[in-house]
Design a protein around this motif. Sequence first.
Motif, PDB file in Angstrom:
ATOM      1  N   LYS A 279       0.856  -1.190   0.000  1.00 52.30           N
ATOM      2  CA  LYS A 279       0.000   0.000   0.000  1.00 52.30           C
ATOM      3  C   LYS A 279       0.896   1.246   0.000  1.00 52.30           C
ATOM      4  O   LYS A 279       2.089   1.164   0.310  1.00 52.30           O
ATOM      5  N   ASP A 280       0.286   2.380  -0.353  1.00 51.37           N
ATOM      6  CA  ASP A 280       1.018   3.641  -0.245  1.00 51.37           C
ATOM      7  C   ASP A 280       0.227   4.611   0.628  1.00 51.37           C
ATOM      8  O   ASP A 280      -0.831   4.258   1.150  1.00 51.37           O
ATOM      9  N   TYR A 281       0.757   5.826   0.756  1.00 51.66           N
ATOM     10  CA  TYR A 281       0.106   6.747   1.699  1.00 51.66           C
ATOM     11  C   TYR A 281      -1.250   7.236   1.206  1.00 51.66           C
ATOM     12  O   TYR A 281      -2.074   7.658   2.011  1.00 51.66           O
ATOM     13  N   ASN A 282      -1.515   7.154  -0.094  1.00 49.54           N
ATOM     14  CA  ASN A 282      -2.846   7.525  -0.587  1.00 49.54           C
ATOM     15  C   ASN A 282      -3.898   6.525  -0.105  1.00 49.54           C
ATOM     16  O   ASN A 282      -4.974   6.903   0.354  1.00 49.54           O
ATOM     17  N   TRP A 283      -3.516   5.244  -0.209  1.00 50.55           N
ATOM     18  CA  TRP A 283      -4.402   4.206   0.316  1.00 50.55           C
ATOM     19  C   TRP A 283      -4.607   4.418   1.818  1.00 50.55           C
ATOM     20  O   TRP A 283      -5.714   4.291   2.333  1.00 50.55           O
ATOM     21  N   MET A 284      -3.526   4.768   2.491  1.00 51.43           N
ATOM     22  CA  MET A 284      -3.591   4.884   3.942  1.00 51.43           C
ATOM     23  C   MET A 284      -4.499   6.031   4.377  1.00 51.43           C
ATOM     24  O   MET A 284      -5.152   5.953   5.413  1.00 51.43           O
TER      25      MET A 284
END
Length: 564
Positions: A279-284
Amino acid sequence: MPLSEQEIVRREKLHKLRDMGIDPYPAAQYHVTTSTAAIKSHFEEGKKVVIAGRLMSRRIQGKASFAELQDGKGKIQVYFNRDEICTGDDKTLYNEVYKKLLDIGDFIGIEGELFTTNVGEQTIMVKNFVLLSKALKPLPLPKTDADGNTYDEFNDPEMRYRQRYADLVVNPSVKDVFVKRTKLFNAMRSFFNEREYFEVETPILQPIPGGAAAKPFVTHHNSLDIPLYMRIANELYLKRLIVGGFDGVYEFSKNFRNEGMDRTHNPEFTAMEIYVSYKDYNWMMEFTENLLEHCAVAVNGGTKSTFGQHEIEWKAPYPRVTMTDAIKQFTGFDITGKTEAELYDFAKSIDIEVDQSMGKGKLIDEIFGEKCEGNFIQPTFITDYPKEMSPLCKTHRENPELTERFELMVCGKEIANAYSELNDPIDQRERFEAQAALADRGDDEAMFIDQDFLRALEYGMPPTSGLGIGMDRLIMFLTNNPSIQEVLFFPQMRPEKKAGVELNEDEKIVFERLKKHQKADLNHLKEESGLSNKKWDKAVKGLTNKKVAKVSKTDDGLFIELSS
RNA sequence: GACUUGGUAGCUCAGCUGGUAGAGCAUCACACUUUUAAUGUGAGGGUCCUGGGUUCGAACCCCAGCCAAGUCACCA
């Protein structure tokens, strides 16, 4: 500590109870059939109940009496009637035990029947009762009138925090806060567990305190003969577990930081950290707003909560604002492509304290902290922080001066922090080395190089996004408490001074003289002691107060002697 | 770390210009069998945060310290 009058009275009652053959601290289980809350929600006239709790108030009217019983769920009125309790000729249980020997604060067990009084109060008619535990110290006792106004509230913060047990007994709203705190933890756990993320435990005692910039508590392990540190964060250990192949791990982490204490900082506090691979920070961000909405509903029953003058709406989604845009919005200044000197001059021009040691990242952070942060009342993601502030975060995919980081701001305060995690071991080593250079320049909060963590990264860590949430701050916002002490059962306090029974110097002088004489004329002894009037007076008062000596008056004059 | 405010009975608090320490609740005694901040009458209860000083005399004024809260600074 000498006992107060009321404490002495209660100890005497304890002896009387024992003399009557009543054990004030019985061992046997007491079988209750219900609780105060259950009685009130399913009230049935004439129903037989067995219930236990603490006696919280009494209104004695001769042969009848009303009292309040408090258990873990709330309070209920109970009615003690002499002839209901003592059906035979012996009225001792009511006249002596109930009226004279019970006190507010005592735990009792009651067998009785439900009824409604003339004024409409749901009440238990007591048929029999037993003492379950005697309280020797009087509770601080607030009173509440019909309109809900509280009088003589137990409200001194120092005493409330030092004696949280008493605070919890007498202030029901305090208990509510902690019930909500636990609901929050449970809500988060179930949210994570539903998604099959794995709750783990990692070391609290760490050989290298990593994962954050803070001063650690140091301790020492005797058999290994090495220093160990109380963790300031658990981040690096959770990432090791991602290396090890878990897809998602989380931990509620008690962290320890050896820094100042104030309304929002306690030396030990709780963070929740979660790491999810691929995952990346957008998903987070999406994950975080859904999580918080879920938690707000679980804690308060709805997506809104009140904090001071603000009403916070936790319903997802939350706005995303880059740090660059935030600064543009609140200062009109565009930091894009600016040199360090330009940033320095701008910061100075808007009255921000700056010094030459500050790099670009620090300057930007100062501008944001000073002019922007406080304006974000509703939950807002601030994204794309300058690189040098974030040594564990991946470089931004589009701008090498920034990182893929966000913080969630609520009421002008940070409550969550998340990254696309840095997983390039060579980049990570360089960032640590930059931190080490800071440490060499005297920054005592710069991060240590954790060689073992680098080794783990070298084995390969999948792309991962991690999130940390300050649980104490979050629960403060959800329960409208501006102080962290209100959401911790036992906030850190300076230890209380020991109440000394030791004698001071002057008292020792008098005491030594007195030991030789056993009994002496007061004035003779005073001369012998060589103390001034005031000191003599204090010393003698001190000795009599501590029951070491006593003064007696006879026809021959004043005498002082040692107490036996 | 600096500043401000506070520390008096079990609890909440008064205490005037320095002159024997006060109230309400709680406690104790008596009265009172559906009250609810129960009521009535009476009583007891104090390391006035600690240590110095000024003064004939300090809860009060002065100095030093302890503890707490708040504000600011520092710090995530």
